[in-house]
Design a protein around this motif. Sequence first.
Motif, PDB file in Angstrom:
ATOM      1  N   GLY A  16       0.826  -1.202   0.000  1.00  0.00           N
ATOM      2  CA  GLY A  16       0.000   0.000   0.000  1.00  0.00           C
ATOM      3  C   GLY A  16       0.861   1.253   0.000  1.00  0.00           C
ATOM      4  N   ARG A  17       0.298   2.327  -0.473  1.00  0.00           N
ATOM      5  CA  ARG A  17       1.010   3.601  -0.536  1.00  0.00           C
ATOM      6  C   ARG A  17       0.296   4.633   0.322  1.00  0.00           C
ATOM      7  N   ILE A  18       1.045   5.276   1.188  1.00  0.00           N
ATOM      8  CA  ILE A  18       0.519   6.371   1.999  1.00  0.00           C
ATOM      9  C   ILE A  18       1.382   7.595   1.719  1.00  0.00           C
ATOM     10  N   ALA A  19       0.773   8.600   1.110  1.00  0.00           N
ATOM     11  CA  ALA A  19       1.499   9.817   0.747  1.00  0.00           C
ATOM     12  C   ALA A  19       1.205  10.904   1.767  1.00  0.00           C
ATOM     13  N   HIS A  20       2.242  11.371   2.445  1.00  0.00           N
ATOM     14  CA  HIS A  20       2.074  12.467   3.392  1.00  0.00           C
ATOM     15  C   HIS A  20       1.945  13.788   2.640  1.00  0.00           C
ATOM     16  N   HIS A  21       0.944  14.568   2.997  1.00  0.00           N
ATOM     17  CA  HIS A  21       0.824  15.895   2.417  1.00  0.00           C
ATOM     18  C   HIS A  21       1.888  16.805   3.023  1.00  0.00           C
ATOM     19  N   PRO A  22       2.353  17.809   2.267  1.00  0.00           N
ATOM     20  CA  PRO A  22       3.351  18.721   2.831  1.00  0.00           C
ATOM     21  C   PRO A  22       2.866  19.347   4.131  1.00  0.00           C
ATOM     22  N   ALA A  23       3.762  19.451   5.107  1.00  0.00           N
ATOM     23  CA  ALA A  23       3.399  20.038   6.401  1.00  0.00           C
ATOM     24  C   ALA A  23       3.127  21.525   6.221  1.00  0.00           C
ATOM     25  N   VAL A  24       1.970  21.961   6.693  1.00  0.00           N
ATOM     26  CA  VAL A  24       1.587  23.372   6.619  1.00  0.00           C
ATOM     27  C   VAL A  24       1.618  23.952   8.025  1.00  0.00           C
ATOM     28  N   ARG A  25       2.380  25.007   8.188  1.00  0.00           N
ATOM     29  CA  ARG A  25       2.508  25.611   9.507  1.00  0.00           C
ATOM     30  C   ARG A  25       1.171  26.186   9.956  1.00  0.00           C
ATOM     31  N   LEU A  26       0.767  25.838  11.183  1.00  0.00           N
ATOM     32  CA  LEU A  26      -0.486  26.341  11.724  1.00  0.00           C
ATOM     33  C   LEU A  26      -0.318  27.755  12.268  1.00  0.00           C
ATOM     34  N   ASP A  27      -1.368  28.531  12.124  1.00  0.00           N
ATOM     35  CA  ASP A  27      -1.444  29.833  12.773  1.00  0.00           C
ATOM     36  C   ASP A  27      -2.269  29.637  14.040  1.00  0.00           C
ATOM     37  N   PRO A  28      -1.638  29.502  15.198  1.00  0.00           N
ATOM     38  CA  PRO A  28      -2.373  29.160  16.417  1.00  0.00           C
ATOM     39  C   PRO A  28      -3.512  30.116  16.740  1.00  0.00           C
ATOM     40  N   ALA A  29      -3.314  31.400  16.492  1.00  0.00           N
ATOM     41  CA  ALA A  29      -4.358  32.370  16.826  1.00  0.00           C
ATOM     42  C   ALA A  29      -5.618  32.124  16.005  1.00  0.00           C
ATOM     43  N   ALA A  30      -5.436  31.763  14.724  1.00  0.00           N
ATOM     44  CA  ALA A  30      -6.594  31.508  13.864  1.00  0.00           C
ATOM     45  C   ALA A  30      -7.148  30.108  14.063  1.00  0.00           C
ATOM     46  N   GLU A  31      -6.295  29.194  14.480  1.00  0.00           N
ATOM     47  CA  GLU A  31      -6.688  27.783  14.572  1.00  0.00           C
ATOM     48  C   GLU A  31      -7.497  27.476  15.819  1.00  0.00           C
ATOM     49  N   HIS A  32      -7.249  28.159  16.917  1.00  0.00           N
ATOM     50  CA  HIS A  32      -7.824  27.762  18.196  1.00  0.00           C
ATOM     51  C   HIS A  32      -8.643  28.898  18.830  1.00  0.00           C
ATOM     52  N   ALA A  33      -9.824  29.168  18.285  1.00  0.00           N
ATOM     53  CA  ALA A  33     -10.716  30.158  18.883  1.00  0.00           C
ATOM     54  C   ALA A  33     -11.435  29.520  20.073  1.00  0.00           C
ATOM     55  N   LEU A  34     -11.321  30.123  21.240  1.00  0.00           N
ATOM     56  CA  LEU A  34     -11.923  29.561  22.450  1.00  0.00           C
ATOM     57  C   LEU A  34     -13.412  29.849  22.494  1.00  0.00           C
ATOM     58  N   LEU A  35     -14.181  28.864  22.968  1.00  0.00           N
ATOM     59  CA  LEU A  35     -15.626  29.002  23.109  1.00  0.00           C
ATOM     60  C   LEU A  35     -16.015  28.766  24.558  1.00  0.00           C
ATOM     61  N   ALA A  36     -17.019  29.490  25.006  1.00  0.00           N
ATOM     62  CA  ALA A  36     -17.539  29.302  26.366  1.00  0.00           C
ATOM     63  C   ALA A  36     -18.665  28.276  26.335  1.00  0.00           C
ATOM     64  N   VAL A  37     -18.555  27.248  27.164  1.00  0.00           N
ATOM     65  CA  VAL A  37     -19.580  26.197  27.225  1.00  0.00           C
ATOM     66  C   VAL A  37     -20.701  26.647  28.155  1.00  0.00           C
TER      67      VAL A  37
END
Length: 388
Positions: free
Chosen positions: A339-360
């Motif tokens: 089988g073949r598993i192709a890794h996609h190129p690593a894309v640097r995350l922007d933490p501020a945009a990636e993790h918006a906090l929500l109030a439960v």
Amino acid sequence: MPVHDSPLARLERHARNRALEVAVMELRDRTWSSLTWNELYRRVIDGAAGMIEAGVAPGSVVVLRVPTGIRQVELELATRVAGAVPLLLPEHLDPAEVGRLLDEVEVRLVVVDHESRLALLRHAALADAQLFECDDRSWERLRGMGLDRRKRQPDLLGWVADARAGSATGAVLGLPREKSQAWLFRPESSGTLADLTADDVVVLTGEAADRFTTVVRDAHLSSGCTLAWVEAPDLLAAALSHVAPTHVLLDHVAARALEDLLEHATLDGNPWHETPREVLEAMSAQVAGARLTSRTKKLAADVAALAPWWGGRIRVLSLDARVNRTISGLATTLGFRIGRIAHHPAVRLDPAAEHALLAVPQAPAVEVSSDVLPRRGRGELDAAFSLA
């Protein structure tokens, strides 16, 4: 790309359709243990609600540093179902780089199984995070907190799933880089993993904080297959014998060791051949179309004796490394495919945009004595700590 169902929806589907089928297995201290999909679902949703009860907000980051196996799967899924982001850190990251990476994200919880695992975090200023030392007893107590929270607020996890709809939920890894600073990224891949079905049985090797094992675990959640996960190459033979997998997925460490494992493989405690290296070389030459003597042809045919070592029903072997001619030839001879598993190129995350906090939304308040809180390394669960 289309947005996948939430982790909660996928777990619910497997718990409903494959309730008593084995979801995940591990080998620890020479003993195999497992969870069914129904058991995994119940433990995960209680763990997720327990994290929320302890103050983990959707969109925050949970650093997980526990051994490979069932507990890692439980905690990673519970973190995702709670709407938080699991962050895994390879051991070979520089502690100073770890400190810089964690300064970029909102870490709410650090989960370890032993104090020694905190060494990698020694340069991280985690004054607003909580520390959870997770052994069997403390994990059970955290799940008890979650069960109580779900009883008081039955729609809690559904609300979280809806609130985080469209957001990426997969684990985030630290990526060491040779000539520049480390990144945070979310691994993605294409290939064999997309073809996994609920009827497949997978043996996986590798560490939790590896991009290969991370994409395999996500494919496990999507497909509903059975996953037997061992960390080290020396456990592979035991896993193949016990599980009889349809798919064998080897990380780069096990992939490099595979040819040596094949040469020294045993069946019922005995070597599978008197001259295994000669057999493997003859088989490779035969598949390559080389002219063979009668003796070499006989040696090449003897490779059939190695077939039972794979467990008896292997269909696919995938390596997180280049496949050499010995492994390729073996697959051709024994009738399974590479089988073949192709890794996609690593894309640097922007933490501020990636993790918006929500109030439960708050649940009805109930008095809880401190003695039911999970065991922690320092103080009570809601006390802040700093590793600086």
